[in-house]
Motif scaffolding. Structure first.
Motif, PDB file in Angstrom:
ATOM      1  N   GLY A 159      66.965 -49.849  66.810  1.00  0.00           N
ATOM      2  CA  GLY A 159      68.397 -50.111  66.358  1.00  0.00           C
ATOM      3  C   GLY A 159      69.373 -49.991  67.307  1.00  0.00           C
ATOM      4  O   GLY A 159      70.712 -50.070  66.911  1.00  0.00           O
ATOM      5  N   GLU A 160      69.296 -49.256  68.344  1.00  0.00           N
ATOM      6  CA  GLU A 160      70.513 -48.904  69.162  1.00  0.00           C
ATOM      7  C   GLU A 160      71.394 -48.024  68.593  1.00  0.00           C
ATOM      8  O   GLU A 160      72.435 -47.897  68.906  1.00  0.00           O
ATOM      9  CB  GLU A 160      71.039 -50.030  69.687  1.00  0.00           C
ATOM     10  N   LYS A 161      70.576 -47.137  68.004  1.00  0.00           N
ATOM     11  CA  LYS A 161      71.319 -45.778  67.441  1.00  0.00           C
ATOM     12  C   LYS A 161      70.728 -44.340  67.723  1.00  0.00           C
ATOM     13  O   LYS A 161      70.234 -43.702  67.093  1.00  0.00           O
ATOM     14  CB  LYS A 161      71.334 -45.624  65.752  1.00  0.00           C
ATOM     15  N   PRO A 162      70.590 -44.027  69.103  1.00  0.00           N
ATOM     16  CA  PRO A 162      69.780 -43.190  69.814  1.00  0.00           C
ATOM     17  C   PRO A 162      70.581 -41.716  69.474  1.00  0.00           C
ATOM     18  O   PRO A 162      69.718 -40.762  69.343  1.00  0.00           O
ATOM     19  CB  PRO A 162      69.906 -43.424  71.269  1.00  0.00           C
ATOM     20  N   ASN A 163      71.806 -41.921  69.246  1.00  0.00           N
ATOM     21  CA  ASN A 163      72.466 -40.457  68.848  1.00  0.00           C
ATOM     22  C   ASN A 163      71.942 -39.977  67.537  1.00  0.00           C
ATOM     23  O   ASN A 163      72.332 -38.921  67.276  1.00  0.00           O
ATOM     24  CB  ASN A 163      73.908 -40.545  69.005  1.00  0.00           C
ATOM     25  N   SER A 164      71.630 -40.785  66.578  1.00  0.00           N
ATOM     26  CA  SER A 164      71.200 -40.411  65.372  1.00  0.00           C
ATOM     27  C   SER A 164      70.044 -39.598  65.649  1.00  0.00           C
ATOM     28  O   SER A 164      69.573 -38.610  64.527  1.00  0.00           O
ATOM     29  CB  SER A 164      70.892 -41.532  64.494  1.00  0.00           C
ATOM     30  N   VAL A 165      69.289 -39.630  66.556  1.00  0.00           N
ATOM     31  CA  VAL A 165      68.015 -38.775  66.688  1.00  0.00           C
ATOM     32  C   VAL A 165      68.585 -37.305  66.763  1.00  0.00           C
ATOM     33  O   VAL A 165      67.594 -36.494  66.247  1.00  0.00           O
ATOM     34  CB  VAL A 165      67.024 -39.211  67.941  1.00  0.00           C
ATOM     35  N   GLY A 206      64.043 -36.958  58.318  1.00  0.00           N
ATOM     36  CA  GLY A 206      63.797 -38.142  58.239  1.00  0.00           C
ATOM     37  C   GLY A 206      64.909 -39.098  57.205  1.00  0.00           C
ATOM     38  O   GLY A 206      65.519 -39.887  57.494  1.00  0.00           O
ATOM     39  N   LEU A 207      64.978 -38.304  56.007  1.00  0.00           N
ATOM     40  CA  LEU A 207      66.191 -39.120  55.112  1.00  0.00           C
ATOM     41  C   LEU A 207      67.511 -39.148  55.619  1.00  0.00           C
ATOM     42  O   LEU A 207      68.146 -40.040  55.442  1.00  0.00           O
ATOM     43  CB  LEU A 207      66.109 -38.282  53.944  1.00  0.00           C
ATOM     44  N   ALA A 208      67.755 -38.411  56.589  1.00  0.00           N
ATOM     45  CA  ALA A 208      69.144 -38.338  57.412  1.00  0.00           C
ATOM     46  C   ALA A 208      69.572 -39.506  58.140  1.00  0.00           C
ATOM     47  O   ALA A 208      70.706 -40.139  58.119  1.00  0.00           O
ATOM     48  CB  ALA A 208      69.461 -37.093  58.238  1.00  0.00           C
ATOM     49  N   LEU A 209      68.413 -40.384  58.468  1.00  0.00           N
ATOM     50  CA  LEU A 209      68.687 -41.554  59.059  1.00  0.00           C
ATOM     51  C   LEU A 209      68.111 -42.664  58.491  1.00  0.00           C
ATOM     52  O   LEU A 209      68.611 -43.853  58.997  1.00  0.00           O
ATOM     53  CB  LEU A 209      67.587 -41.417  60.463  1.00  0.00           C
ATOM     54  N   PHE A 210      67.765 -42.758  57.319  1.00  0.00           N
ATOM     55  CA  PHE A 210      67.675 -43.928  56.252  1.00  0.00           C
ATOM     56  C   PHE A 210      68.808 -44.711  56.139  1.00  0.00           C
ATOM     57  O   PHE A 210      68.845 -45.921  56.064  1.00  0.00           O
ATOM     58  CB  PHE A 210      67.021 -43.579  55.032  1.00  0.00           C
ATOM     59  N   GLY A 211      69.966 -44.110  55.727  1.00  0.00           N
ATOM     60  CA  GLY A 211      71.262 -44.970  55.657  1.00  0.00           C
ATOM     61  C   GLY A 211      71.501 -45.919  56.973  1.00  0.00           C
ATOM     62  O   GLY A 211      72.046 -47.095  56.433  1.00  0.00           O
ATOM     63  N   TYR A 212      71.206 -45.722  57.894  1.00  0.00           N
ATOM     64  CA  TYR A 212      71.495 -46.762  59.295  1.00  0.00           C
ATOM     65  C   TYR A 212      70.735 -47.897  58.986  1.00  0.00           C
ATOM     66  O   TYR A 212      71.140 -49.153  59.505  1.00  0.00           O
ATOM     67  CB  TYR A 212      70.954 -46.113  60.337  1.00  0.00           C
ATOM     68  N   PHE A 213      69.395 -47.911  58.187  1.00  0.00           N
ATOM     69  CA  PHE A 213      68.763 -49.200  58.110  1.00  0.00           C
ATOM     70  C   PHE A 213      69.256 -50.096  56.838  1.00  0.00           C
ATOM     71  O   PHE A 213      68.442 -51.074  56.717  1.00  0.00           O
ATOM     72  CB  PHE A 213      67.288 -48.987  57.970  1.00  0.00           C
TER      73      PHE A 213
END
Length: 450
Positions: A159-165, A206-213
């Motif tokens: 999803g082009e959010k590599p910094n979120s990793v 894992g939950l820290a990234l769910f908002g992006y979707f």
């Protein structure tokens, strides 16, 4: 300044936009794993390290299934984005998540019913069985939480959010360190404490990234569940090479454990555990490059832009080679302080581990080509070629050298098996990469690029 994206960005700059947070994020994960080992090595002792290593082949096999599901779905979603089919990409992401929850839930719960038999099969004796069980049971109970970052980080990159990793890795790292101290040191939970700390930390990461979707900030957005057995089959097929990579590594670790338990006993397995902790730093950096490579190549494959595919493959190989050489020098000459952090003053363990590292580090000079070649084939929907490279590198050649070299060089031959396997696999990796790239050129009816 123009935003770098898969659609309009300079492919080399886009690669580093994806690669840097991916590598840094995975290095944070590797530090998380190493600190886990430091707590276990210093509080539980060498037998605790041996228990972790005996558990790893089975837990890594489950992780490989997660990687298969996530990577397979990511390849299909990336190709859909390259065709400007954003809703379809979101539907694939949603279906992939549900498939992960169902499949891993069934496997982990089923494993609990046969846990003692599984542990004994992995090579533990009756003395180590309680330690291995104390570690594996919480991990299996919380297996969906444990592996959640694999899914979320994979689709964040798509999803082009590599910094979120990087964000996810930080959450996992700091939570795990805090919980390790609380559960192992303060509460005295030992092996179980380490397992609970890791699983809870990964859940939060894992939950820290769910908002992006959900909020429109990512190219991947969850849609209403839509999929069928055909889609599941395609996901599993395209991700099969990722699974076989991990399974091959798991089987090789199993063989290592069996042989070392026979030849060197528990202390040898403890030394191998420390070697694997150190080895993780290098491999995880290269896997970070490989993960950054996949969505860029898959996107440009869908967009039929072969020049960009060539450029990103070239820059990834140069970067991977640089990483391999740097880590070879560092670990060949400066690994002693790291080993001491695990060994807690056990001189016999320190000497054995340093001997093993002296041979293992030669793998770093060659492994980047094999890892990137395998990832490249996954990205262009050639999972069989990718799986072949992974199996030859991690299992077939390792197995061959494990059975041949110790009979010639004694215990030293055990540590030589991995670098020899990497060298042997180079021929296959380079041949397949050249052949596959020419096939893409032919398919797109473009002149070969020199």
């Amino acid at each position: 300044m123009k935003d770098l994206s898969l659609e309009n960005g300079c492919v080399k700059k886009v690669f580093f936009k994806f690669a840097i947070p991916s590598v840094v994020g995975l290095l944070i994960v590797s530090m998380q794993i190493m600190i886990d080992g430091m707590f276990i090595g210093n509080i539980v002792g060498p037998r605790g390290l041996a228990a972790v290593n005996l558990a790893m082949p089975y837990m890594s096999t489950i992780m490989s299934i997660v990687m298969m599901i996530s990577a397979g779905g990511a390849v299909l979603a990336s190709i859909s984005l390259g065709k400007n089919q954003k809703q379809r990409a979101g539907e694939i992401a949603t279906f992939t998540l549900v498939s992960y929850l169902v499949i891993i839930g069934v496997i982990s719960i089923g494993s609990l019913f046969f846990l003692d038999k599984i542990i004994l099969f992995l090579g533990a004796d009756r003395g180590l069985l309680p330690l291995v069980k104390a570690y594996m049971k919480p991990l299996l109970l919380l297996c969906i939480f444990l592996n959640l970052p694999i899914y979320t980080e994979t689709f964040a990159r798509v999803g082009e959010k590599p910094n979120s990793v990087f964000l996810s890795g930080l959450v996992c790292f700091f939570t795990n360190v805090a919980l390790d101290y609380l559960f192992i040191v303060r509460f005295g939970w030992g092996m179980s404490g380490a397992a609970y700390a890791t699983a809870i930390a990964n859940l939060l990461g894992g939950l820290a990234l769910f908002g992006y979707f959900f909020n429109g900030r990512s190219q991947i957005q969850f849609f209403k569940l839509r999929g069928d057995f055909k889609l599941l089959k395609n996901i599993l097929y395209n991700g099969s090479s990722e699974m076989l990579t991990m399974v091959s590594t798991s089987v090789a670790a199993f063989l290592f454990n069996k042989i070392i338990m026979k030849e060197l006993g528990e202390l040898g397995v403890s030394a191998l555990t420390i070697v694997f902790y150190v080895n993780t730093i290098v491999n995880i950096s290269l896997y970070g490059l490989a993960q950054a490579l996949q969505p860029i190549i898959s996107y440009n494959l869908g967009a039929k832009r072969i020049g960009e595919i060539y450029d990103v493959l070239k820059v990834s190989l140069i970067t991977g080679g640089s990483i391999g050489i740097v880590f070879f020098i560092l670990m060949k000459f400066f690994s002693a302080p790291i080993v001491n952090m695990f060994a807690n003053g056990n001189n016999e363990l320190i000497l054995l581990t340093n001997e093993a590292i002296a041979y293992f580090v030669f793998a770093y000079i060659f492994s980047f080509i094999n890892i990137i070649s395998s990832s490249f084939h996954t990205a262009i929907e050639k999972p069989l070629e990718s799986a072949s490279i992974a199996c030859f590198r991690s299992l077939i050649f390792v197995g061959i050298f494990l059975f041949i070299l110790p009979s010639i060089f004694g215990a030293k031959g055990i540590w030589m098996a991995v670098p020899m396997a990497e060298v042997a696999c180079l021929i296959i990796s380079i041949f397949m990469m050249k052949r596959s790239f020419r096939a893409i050129e032919y398919t797109m009816k473009l002149a070969p690029i020199n």
